[in-house]
Design a protein around this motif. Sequence first.
Motif, PDB file in Angstrom:
ATOM      1  N   PHE A   1       0.827  -1.204   0.000  1.00 19.50           N
ATOM      2  CA  PHE A   1       0.000   0.000   0.000  1.00 19.50           C
ATOM      3  C   PHE A   1       0.867   1.262   0.000  1.00 19.50           C
ATOM      4  N   THR A   2       2.001   1.211   0.717  1.00 22.30           N
ATOM      5  CA  THR A   2       2.831   2.422   0.809  1.00 22.30           C
ATOM      6  C   THR A   2       3.438   2.782  -0.547  1.00 22.30           C
ATOM      7  N   ARG A   3       3.674   1.791  -1.400  1.00 23.73           N
ATOM      8  CA  ARG A   3       4.210   2.117  -2.728  1.00 23.73           C
ATOM      9  C   ARG A   3       3.193   2.977  -3.481  1.00 23.73           C
ATOM     10  N   ILE A   4       1.958   2.545  -3.488  1.00 20.11           N
ATOM     11  CA  ILE A   4       0.921   3.322  -4.183  1.00 20.11           C
ATOM     12  C   ILE A   4       0.746   4.685  -3.517  1.00 20.11           C
ATOM     13  N   ALA A   5       0.816   4.696  -2.181  1.00 19.77           N
ATOM     14  CA  ALA A   5       0.575   5.943  -1.443  1.00 19.77           C
ATOM     15  C   ALA A   5       1.716   6.946  -1.613  1.00 19.77           C
ATOM     16  N   ALA A   6       2.818   6.547  -2.239  1.00 20.27           N
ATOM     17  CA  ALA A   6       3.947   7.462  -2.436  1.00 20.27           C
ATOM     18  C   ALA A   6       3.731   8.380  -3.641  1.00 20.27           C
ATOM     19  N   SER A   7       2.589   8.263  -4.309  1.00 22.26           N
ATOM     20  CA  SER A   7       2.334   9.025  -5.542  1.00 22.26           C
ATOM     21  C   SER A   7       2.189  10.523  -5.294  1.00 22.26           C
ATOM     22  N   ASP A   8       2.236  11.282  -6.383  1.00 20.16           N
ATOM     23  CA  ASP A   8       2.237  12.752  -6.294  1.00 20.16           C
ATOM     24  C   ASP A   8       0.909  13.301  -5.739  1.00 20.16           C
ATOM     25  N   PRO A   9       0.969  14.106  -4.665  1.00 16.71           N
ATOM     26  CA  PRO A   9      -0.270  14.601  -4.037  1.00 16.71           C
ATOM     27  C   PRO A   9      -1.103  15.499  -4.952  1.00 16.71           C
ATOM     28  N   VAL A  10      -0.479  16.358  -5.745  1.00 17.03           N
ATOM     29  CA  VAL A  10      -1.251  17.274  -6.601  1.00 17.03           C
ATOM     30  C   VAL A  10      -1.970  16.488  -7.692  1.00 17.03           C
ATOM     31  N   MET A  11      -1.242  15.560  -8.314  1.00 13.49           N
ATOM     32  CA  MET A  11      -1.881  14.768  -9.364  1.00 13.49           C
ATOM     33  C   MET A  11      -3.100  14.042  -8.821  1.00 13.49           C
ATOM     34  N   TRP A  12      -2.970  13.416  -7.666  1.00 11.61           N
ATOM     35  CA  TRP A  12      -4.071  12.606  -7.135  1.00 11.61           C
ATOM     36  C   TRP A  12      -5.188  13.452  -6.571  1.00 11.61           C
ATOM     37  N   ARG A  13      -4.860  14.594  -5.970  1.00 19.03           N
ATOM     38  CA  ARG A  13      -5.917  15.530  -5.554  1.00 19.03           C
ATOM     39  C   ARG A  13      -6.780  15.868  -6.770  1.00 19.03           C
ATOM     40  N   ASP A  14      -6.122  16.194  -7.878  1.00 20.27           N
ATOM     41  CA  ASP A  14      -6.852  16.579  -9.091  1.00 20.27           C
ATOM     42  C   ASP A  14      -7.680  15.426  -9.659  1.00 20.27           C
ATOM     43  N   VAL A  15      -7.140  14.203  -9.616  1.00 17.32           N
ATOM     44  CA  VAL A  15      -7.887  13.056 -10.147  1.00 17.32           C
ATOM     45  C   VAL A  15      -9.144  12.829  -9.308  1.00 17.32           C
ATOM     46  N   PHE A  16      -9.012  12.826  -7.982  1.00 18.98           N
ATOM     47  CA  PHE A  16     -10.188  12.584  -7.121  1.00 18.98           C
ATOM     48  C   PHE A  16     -11.255  13.661  -7.359  1.00 18.98           C
ATOM     49  N   LEU A  17     -10.834  14.927  -7.411  1.00 20.33           N
ATOM     50  CA  LEU A  17     -11.809  16.011  -7.552  1.00 20.33           C
ATOM     51  C   LEU A  17     -12.448  16.036  -8.933  1.00 20.33           C
ATOM     52  N   ASN A  18     -11.762  15.451  -9.932  1.00 21.70           N
ATOM     53  CA  ASN A  18     -12.277  15.489 -11.301  1.00 21.70           C
ATOM     54  C   ASN A  18     -12.905  14.178 -11.770  1.00 21.70           C
ATOM     55  N   ASN A  19     -12.990  13.182 -10.879  1.00 16.13           N
ATOM     56  CA  ASN A  19     -13.764  11.973 -11.202  1.00 16.13           C
ATOM     57  C   ASN A  19     -14.667  11.666 -10.016  1.00 16.13           C
ATOM     58  N   ARG A  20     -15.275  12.716  -9.497  1.00 15.58           N
ATOM     59  CA  ARG A  20     -15.991  12.653  -8.232  1.00 15.58           C
ATOM     60  C   ARG A  20     -17.131  11.637  -8.238  1.00 15.58           C
ATOM     61  N   GLU A  21     -18.017  11.722  -9.255  1.00 12.80           N
ATOM     62  CA  GLU A  21     -19.222  10.865  -9.232  1.00 12.80           C
ATOM     63  C   GLU A  21     -18.834   9.383  -9.275  1.00 12.80           C
ATOM     64  N   ALA A  22     -17.984   9.024 -10.242  1.00 12.07           N
ATOM     65  CA  ALA A  22     -17.640   7.608 -10.406  1.00 12.07           C
ATOM     66  C   ALA A  22     -16.868   7.100  -9.190  1.00 12.07           C
ATOM     67  N   LEU A  23     -15.972   7.923  -8.664  1.00 11.98           N
ATOM     68  CA  LEU A  23     -15.182   7.493  -7.501  1.00 11.98           C
ATOM     69  C   LEU A  23     -16.089   7.277  -6.291  1.00 11.98           C
ATOM     70  N   LEU A  24     -17.022   8.203  -6.061  1.00 10.52           N
ATOM     71  CA  LEU A  24     -17.927   8.061  -4.910  1.00 10.52           C
ATOM     72  C   LEU A  24     -18.820   6.839  -5.078  1.00 10.52           C
ATOM     73  N   GLU A  25     -19.225   6.546  -6.324  1.00 10.10           N
ATOM     74  CA  GLU A  25     -20.059   5.366  -6.540  1.00 10.10           C
ATOM     75  C   GLU A  25     -19.290   4.083  -6.203  1.00 10.10           C
ATOM     76  N   MET A  26     -18.030   4.005  -6.706  1.00 10.47           N
ATOM     77  CA  MET A  26     -17.232   2.797  -6.440  1.00 10.47           C
ATOM     78  C   MET A  26     -16.904   2.695  -4.952  1.00 10.47           C
ATOM     79  N   LEU A  27     -16.684   3.821  -4.300  1.00 12.95           N
ATOM     80  CA  LEU A  27     -16.384   3.810  -2.868  1.00 12.95           C
ATOM     81  C   LEU A  27     -17.600   3.317  -2.076  1.00 12.95           C
TER      82      LEU A  27
END
Length: 296
Positions: free
Chosen positions: A228-254
Amino acid sequence: LPDAPVFNRLALIGVGLIGSSVARIAQARGDIAGEVVANARTEDTLARVRELGIAHRTEIDPRAAVAGADCVMLCAPVGAYAALAEAIGPHLAAGCIVTDVGSTKQSVIRDVAPHIPAGVHFIPAHPVAGTEYSGPDSGFTTLFEGRYTLITPLPDADTDAVARVTTLWQRCGAMVECMDPAHHDRSMAIVSHLPHLLAFTICGTADDLEDESRRDVLRYAASGFRDFTRIAASDPVMWRDVFLNNREALLEMLARFTEDAQAMARAVRWGDAAYIEDKVERGRKIRRSLLELNQA
Ligand code: NAP
């Protein structure tokens, strides 16, 4: 002799993991672009690109970077696309193809399409390949080999422009498929965005533990936490942007995941051994299928 380059001048807007990998491949093969122009947000990154020698030219102003280019590839975090598209729109040459590598596709179409002038083609794309590293030093020529690049053309997309973007990615070693942008975003929510969300969350949960348990997390990480820590080492800005820009689908899968996690919790609480064994067996099957498809 290599084939003729797909493009005369390729402008990369962003030269991190993905942009610098494309630049390295273009330089190594010679049949992708006659000239590669690199743009980034900071002069430090462009100085590093010059040291690495992976672009013919660097430009700190995106408007200058796209001037005269017949292909512009947006390789910045998706949250920066709207402002970038607005800035470069008036400076795009007639007939130019604007494409991108963003991890979300409906938001990219929403943010970029309105700024594309008549006579310029917009072909959204997403190479489904990556690592947890970022910046111009992290790119490498084999990143896309044997991986998929998904193209999500708009209904009226120019077929020749789609074909040229396809050829570019095939020459990068990728397998190319076209799909609908909403389908793309749902698929990526489950295969990529939710796993990253879980990795960031579990690292936070572990970090919140009291001192002694937190020390154990680091000492005995090899028992599973490490992956898990390998994946969690990813770039914070990139992932902030991905979560905020795929909100509906991500919330549905969550929401689906949360239900399934609750079902697993119930099985553990009530000692439902068959349920637990069945879930673990399904996980193993998925892993075996990935290995067979050469995607692991
Ligand atoms: P990265 O290594 O962090 O690089 C990002 C690049 O974008 C840097 O060169 C950065 O410049 C530049 N940038 C940031 N904001 C900018 C702005 N406002 N204007 C111009 N340039 C800007 O990121 P990456 O991993 O290559 O990701 C790039 C894109 O690919 C993202 O949209 C991401 O969703 C997508 N993607 C990523 C992966 C992955 O696993 N990483 C996989 C597939 C697709 P500075 O260095 O000067 O800040």
